[in-house]
Scaffold this active site. Structure first.
Site, PDB file in Angstrom:
ATOM      1  CB  ILE A 162      -0.958  -0.007   1.204  1.00  0.00           C
ATOM      2  CG1 ILE A 162      -1.932  -1.184   1.099  1.00  0.00           C
ATOM      3  CG2 ILE A 162      -1.734   1.311   1.279  1.00  0.00           C
ATOM      4  CD1 ILE A 162      -2.789  -1.396   2.331  1.00  0.00           C
ATOM      5  CG  ASP A 181       9.338  -0.124   5.677  1.00  0.00           C
ATOM      6  OD1 ASP A 181       9.843  -0.889   6.535  1.00  0.00           O
ATOM      7  OD2 ASP A 181       8.427  -0.505   4.914  1.00  0.00           O
ATOM      8  CB  ALA A 241      -1.885   1.151   8.968  1.00  0.00           C
ATOM      9  NE  ARG A 242      -5.778  -4.365  10.362  1.00  0.00           N
ATOM     10  CZ  ARG A 242      -6.030  -4.295   9.058  1.00  0.00           C
ATOM     11  NH1 ARG A 242      -6.015  -3.109   8.463  1.00  0.00           N
ATOM     12  NH2 ARG A 242      -6.278  -5.385   8.369  1.00  0.00           N
ATOM     13  CG  ASP A 266     -10.656   3.906   6.971  1.00  0.00           C
ATOM     14  OD1 ASP A 266     -11.839   4.286   6.905  1.00  0.00           O
ATOM     15  OD2 ASP A 266     -10.256   2.827   6.494  1.00  0.00           O
ATOM     16  CD  GLU A 271     -11.666  -0.726  12.782  1.00  0.00           C
ATOM     17  OE1 GLU A 271     -10.502  -0.275  12.710  1.00  0.00           O
ATOM     18  OE2 GLU A 271     -12.178  -1.472  11.939  1.00  0.00           O
ATOM     19  CG  HIS A 290     -11.515  -0.849   8.730  1.00  0.00           C
ATOM     20  ND1 HIS A 290     -10.953  -1.642   9.699  1.00  0.00           N
ATOM     21  CD2 HIS A 290     -10.750  -1.050   7.627  1.00  0.00           C
ATOM     22  CE1 HIS A 290      -9.916  -2.300   9.214  1.00  0.00           C
ATOM     23  NE2 HIS A 290      -9.773  -1.952   7.948  1.00  0.00           N
TER      24      HIS A 290
END
Length: 332
Positions: A162, A181, A241-242, A266, A271, A290
């Site tokens: 992504i 990263d 992402a999370r 998101d 959640e 989400h």
């Protein structure tokens, strides 16, 4: 022909009629789509199954399931992460598994691009200001002093599928792109459009930061309140992402102190957020449910990816989207 079975909550959501017809020309679909509890409800049906087509709401492939499917050779998962369906015993059976995670990455990247550009235009802040001031000219004047897109800096945290797609979509715009990263491939980190930097430097220098790291033990809580508090005036933080990657209370504290910042979430953790979470009421927090990943007709792309992967498998070709136990560790 190999015997196949759809096992998931809603086959039509992921495999449209045309894809199902195409699949039926390659394999013998031995029954109507089955629900994920098939190993308990009708284990006999699994005895001769060689191919499982699944997706969201797929079966947990534990010892009970696999013992009832001794001929199973391959699983095609028309969704993102395979974590909900695989178990440790699955990997010991030598079964191939492919996932449509790359297809699901496309709408996430598209959603992210739209939000980055809107954030650089100070769109979220403008809407928030208009609610309270109802003064177009005053809000326009404030936006005129903001950086907007031209010459701005975007920070990308995570260069997996992504993150790389987002970078590719940002390249036509007149932006500077920073990336962080520690696990990035040498090819990704050598991209001439990117400046690889530390996480702290990325947050401090970016007008928008977009999070795309995987949810693994090493990334839980990686984004702290200090990172958010260090952001430039009027900057925006985006998380598709999370939620577990962000220290939520620290995020709330930082955004409470820095009301010039915006957060587009998101995903959250938990959640959805708890009913009494401040996130619901904070004026500089914009939540979506989400929805960045595949929705509506976008879901059919994942079924199409698995159709192509099935063709490769039956032709004895290498699978393009095969997931291995080691590879699963770093998938989002």
């Amino acid at each position: 022909m190999d015997k196949a079975l759809y096992i998931l909550d809603d086959a039509n959501r992921l495999y449209d009629a045309a894809t199902q017809r195409a699949i039926a020309t390659f394999v013998d679909v031995i029954a109507a789509p089955q629900m994920p509890d098939i190993a308990q409800r009708d284990p006999v049906l699994l005895r001769n199954v060689e191919i499982v087509l699944t997706g969201w709401g797929g079966p947990k492939m534990d010892a009970s399931f696999l013992d009832n499917a001794p001929k199973l050779k391959a699983v095609f998962h028309a969704a993102g992460s395979i974590r909900p369906i695989v178990t440790d015993v699955f990997w010991s059976r030598g079964i191939s598994i492919s996932s449509a995670w790359a297809a699901n990455a496309i709408p996430v990247a598209e959603y992210t691009l739209s939000q980055i550009l809107f954030a650089l235009k100070q769109g979220h802040k403008a809407m928030r200001s208009l609610r309270t001031t109802r003064n177009f000219e005053a809000v326009r004047a404030a936006i005129r002093e903001a950086p907007c897109a031209h010459g701005s800096t975007v920070g990308i945290v995570g260069l997996g599928m992504i993150g790389r797609l987002v970078v590719e979509r940002l390249k036509p715009f007149d932006l500077k792109i920073l990336a962080y990263d520690p696990y990035a491939s040498s090819e990704a980190s050598r991209d001439s459009y990117l400046e690889m930097t530390s996480l702290e430097d990325l947050f401090a220098r970016s007008d928008v930061v977009s999070l795309h790291a995987p949810w693994i033990p090493e990334t839980v809580g990686m984004i702290t309140g200090a990172h958010i508090a260090s952001m430039k005036p009027n900057a925006t933080f985006i998380n598709t992402a999370r939620g577990a990657l962000v220290r939520e209370q620290e995020l709330i504290n930082a955004l409470t102190m820095r009301t010039d910042l915006s957060a587009l979430l998101d995903v959250t953790y938990p959640e959805p957020p708890e009913k009494d979470s401040p996130l619901w009421e904070m004026e500089n927090v914009f939540m979506t449910p989400h929805m960045a990943g595949a929705m509506g007709s976008e879901c059919h792309r994942m079924g199409e990816y698995m159709l192509e992967e099935l063709r490769r498998f039956l032709d004895g070709q290498p699978l393009q989207w095969q997931v291995t136990q080691e590879g699963l560790r770093t998938m989002a």
